[in-house]
Design a protein around this motif. Sequence first.
Motif, PDB file in Angstrom:
ATOM      1  N   ASP A  62       0.808  -1.226   0.000  1.00  0.00           N
ATOM      2  CA  ASP A  62       0.000   0.000   0.000  1.00  0.00           C
ATOM      3  C   ASP A  62       0.841   1.275   0.000  1.00  0.00           C
ATOM      4  OD1 ASP A  62       0.917  -0.521   2.550  1.00  0.00           O
ATOM      5  OD2 ASP A  62      -0.921   0.131   3.555  1.00  0.00           O
ATOM      6  N   GLY A  63       2.128   1.172  -0.356  1.00  0.00           N
ATOM      7  CA  GLY A  63       2.929   2.383  -0.506  1.00  0.00           C
ATOM      8  C   GLY A  63       4.304   2.284   0.129  1.00  0.00           C
ATOM      9  N   LEU A  64       4.977   3.440   0.217  1.00  0.00           N
ATOM     10  CA  LEU A  64       6.307   3.514   0.810  1.00  0.00           C
ATOM     11  C   LEU A  64       6.196   3.507   2.331  1.00  0.00           C
ATOM     12  CD1 LEU A  64       7.977   6.287  -1.395  1.00  0.00           C
ATOM     13  CD2 LEU A  64       8.503   3.856  -1.437  1.00  0.00           C
ATOM     14  N   SER A  65       6.986   2.670   2.964  1.00  0.00           N
ATOM     15  CA  SER A  65       6.940   2.597   4.426  1.00  0.00           C
ATOM     16  C   SER A  65       7.393   3.896   5.079  1.00  0.00           C
ATOM     17  CB  SER A  65       7.809   1.438   4.921  1.00  0.00           C
ATOM     18  OG  SER A  65       9.156   1.606   4.517  1.00  0.00           O
ATOM     19  N   PHE A  66       8.203   4.713   4.364  1.00  0.00           N
ATOM     20  CA  PHE A  66       8.667   5.984   4.915  1.00  0.00           C
ATOM     21  C   PHE A  66       7.511   6.844   5.416  1.00  0.00           C
ATOM     22  CE2 PHE A  66      11.972   5.640   1.341  1.00  0.00           C
ATOM     23  CZ  PHE A  66      12.807   4.870   2.124  1.00  0.00           C
ATOM     24  N   THR A  67       6.366   6.759   4.720  1.00  0.00           N
ATOM     25  CA  THR A  67       5.259   7.642   5.069  1.00  0.00           C
ATOM     26  C   THR A  67       4.742   7.395   6.485  1.00  0.00           C
ATOM     27  OG1 THR A  67       3.661   6.106   4.075  1.00  0.00           O
ATOM     28  CG2 THR A  67       4.554   7.827   2.652  1.00  0.00           C
ATOM     29  N   ALA A  68       4.928   6.178   6.980  1.00  0.00           N
ATOM     30  CA  ALA A  68       4.449   5.866   8.335  1.00  0.00           C
ATOM     31  C   ALA A  68       5.313   6.528   9.404  1.00  0.00           C
ATOM     32  CB  ALA A  68       4.422   4.355   8.552  1.00  0.00           C
ATOM     33  N   PHE A  69       6.549   6.882   9.058  1.00  0.00           N
ATOM     34  CA  PHE A  69       7.465   7.477  10.036  1.00  0.00           C
ATOM     35  C   PHE A  69       7.381   9.000  10.083  1.00  0.00           C
ATOM     36  CE2 PHE A  69       9.616   3.450   8.814  1.00  0.00           C
ATOM     37  CZ  PHE A  69       9.656   2.846  10.061  1.00  0.00           C
ATOM     38  N   GLN A  70       6.679   9.598   9.134  1.00  0.00           N
ATOM     39  CA  GLN A  70       6.582  11.050   9.099  1.00  0.00           C
ATOM     40  C   GLN A  70       5.927  11.590  10.365  1.00  0.00           C
ATOM     41  OE1 GLN A  70       4.682  11.139   5.043  1.00  0.00           O
ATOM     42  NE2 GLN A  70       6.017  12.912   4.799  1.00  0.00           N
ATOM     43  N   ASN A  71       6.450  12.741  10.834  1.00  0.00           N
ATOM     44  CA  ASN A  71       5.899  13.442  12.005  1.00  0.00           C
ATOM     45  C   ASN A  71       5.972  12.602  13.273  1.00  0.00           C
ATOM     46  OD1 ASN A  71       5.119  15.650  10.289  1.00  0.00           O
ATOM     47  ND2 ASN A  71       3.319  14.440   9.668  1.00  0.00           N
ATOM     48  N   ARG A  72       6.927  11.687  13.318  1.00  0.00           N
ATOM     49  CA  ARG A  72       7.158  10.902  14.527  1.00  0.00           C
ATOM     50  C   ARG A  72       8.629  10.982  14.899  1.00  0.00           C
ATOM     51  NH1 ARG A  72       2.670   7.606  15.208  1.00  0.00           N
ATOM     52  NH2 ARG A  72       1.455   7.241  13.300  1.00  0.00           N
ATOM     53  N   GLU A  73       8.912  10.969  16.179  1.00  0.00           N
ATOM     54  CA  GLU A  73      10.305  10.949  16.627  1.00  0.00           C
ATOM     55  C   GLU A  73      10.755   9.495  16.705  1.00  0.00           C
ATOM     56  OE1 GLU A  73      11.901  11.748  20.774  1.00  0.00           O
ATOM     57  OE2 GLU A  73      12.475  13.595  19.728  1.00  0.00           O
ATOM     58  N   ILE A  74      11.665   9.112  15.846  1.00  0.00           N
ATOM     59  CA  ILE A  74      12.180   7.741  15.802  1.00  0.00           C
ATOM     60  C   ILE A  74      13.585   7.752  16.369  1.00  0.00           C
ATOM     61  CG2 ILE A  74      12.684   5.764  14.330  1.00  0.00           C
ATOM     62  CD1 ILE A  74       9.738   6.524  14.377  1.00  0.00           C
ATOM     63  N   THR A  75      13.784   7.067  17.481  1.00  0.00           N
ATOM     64  CA  THR A  75      15.082   7.081  18.159  1.00  0.00           C
ATOM     65  C   THR A  75      15.756   5.718  18.174  1.00  0.00           C
ATOM     66  OG1 THR A  75      14.026   6.709  20.303  1.00  0.00           O
ATOM     67  CG2 THR A  75      14.379   9.004  19.638  1.00  0.00           C
ATOM     68  N   VAL A  76      15.126   4.722  17.569  1.00  0.00           N
ATOM     69  CA  VAL A  76      15.740   3.393  17.506  1.00  0.00           C
ATOM     70  C   VAL A  76      16.312   3.181  16.105  1.00  0.00           C
ATOM     71  CG1 VAL A  76      14.172   2.476  19.232  1.00  0.00           C
ATOM     72  CG2 VAL A  76      13.619   2.217  16.808  1.00  0.00           C
ATOM     73  N   PRO A  77      17.320   2.324  15.966  1.00  0.00           N
ATOM     74  CA  PRO A  77      17.897   2.093  14.638  1.00  0.00           C
ATOM     75  C   PRO A  77      16.907   1.400  13.713  1.00  0.00           C
ATOM     76  CG  PRO A  77      18.827   0.561  16.227  1.00  0.00           C
ATOM     77  CD  PRO A  77      18.024   1.549  17.011  1.00  0.00           C
ATOM     78  N   ILE A  78      16.986   1.767  12.446  1.00  0.00           N
ATOM     79  CA  ILE A  78      16.159   1.143  11.415  1.00  0.00           C
ATOM     80  C   ILE A  78      17.066   0.532  10.368  1.00  0.00           C
ATOM     81  CG2 ILE A  78      14.404   1.482   9.645  1.00  0.00           C
ATOM     82  CD1 ILE A  78      13.450   3.933  11.132  1.00  0.00           C
TER      83      ILE A  78
END
Length: 258
Positions: A62-78
């Motif tokens: 259903d699309g690029l996974s990047f969009t799920a991370f937008q506007n979120r603070e991600i502090t763990v390694p991906i």
Amino acid sequence: MTKKILLVEDEPLAQARIASIIQKERPDWTIQEAVQSVSELKQVLAGLLQFDLILCDIHLADGLSFTAFQNREITVPIIFITAYDEYALQSFEHNCIDYVLKPIQEDRLLKAFDKAGKFVISGEPNPFPPSFFEKFIEHYAPKAYKKRFLTKLGNKLVFVNVEEVAYFFADGGVTFLVETGTSQKFVVDYSLNELESELLDPQKFYRINRSMIINLDNLLEMKPYHNGRLVLSLKARSEDAIVVARERVNEFKSWINQ
């Protein structure tokens, strides 16, 4: 050290391969949650579960996974997983990111795990910059692979669509394209290295040894061969046996299973 993993992958075989590598090489790690779509990923990220590492395919149904991370603070390694060229990932290097290309190679995934382990050991949150995923979405695009080849047949120039290629092989410094069905040979002006690294879709073409690249869509059969190798039958004739080099057999089987 125990790690809780979020696995984002919509291909069952890729899921199974990743889980198998983790079970064998990192038995104290746990896949705490596995999702297969952007919508599911958004729900998990909005929840209360905490993870130490995220393994994330870039292209989901259903699309690029990047969009799920937008506007979120991600502090763990991906660790991003992709079937496409890594140039976009290299363009946005960050000390808590890594990438693994499909077909997934065990040693490459383990190196990414080691990098993630060093990040966790440091114990200091290091969030992605706010603009990171926006830039990724803006610039990331699947690589455009060759659709057809302009080839030489005697003194004539002939177009061959990539779907009609059974395999490429090199002989005496010359690269040949062999057409499916007819087994007609054509000369192409590219080396096998250029074909493998730049021009052919790695989900469809695989270099089985130093002198040959095959098209998966033209594979009919494979059998055990001498010294731990595999011999293949394709939808085109070959003067010599089409053999997967022994050192590539395991990777080839994994590639077939993607």
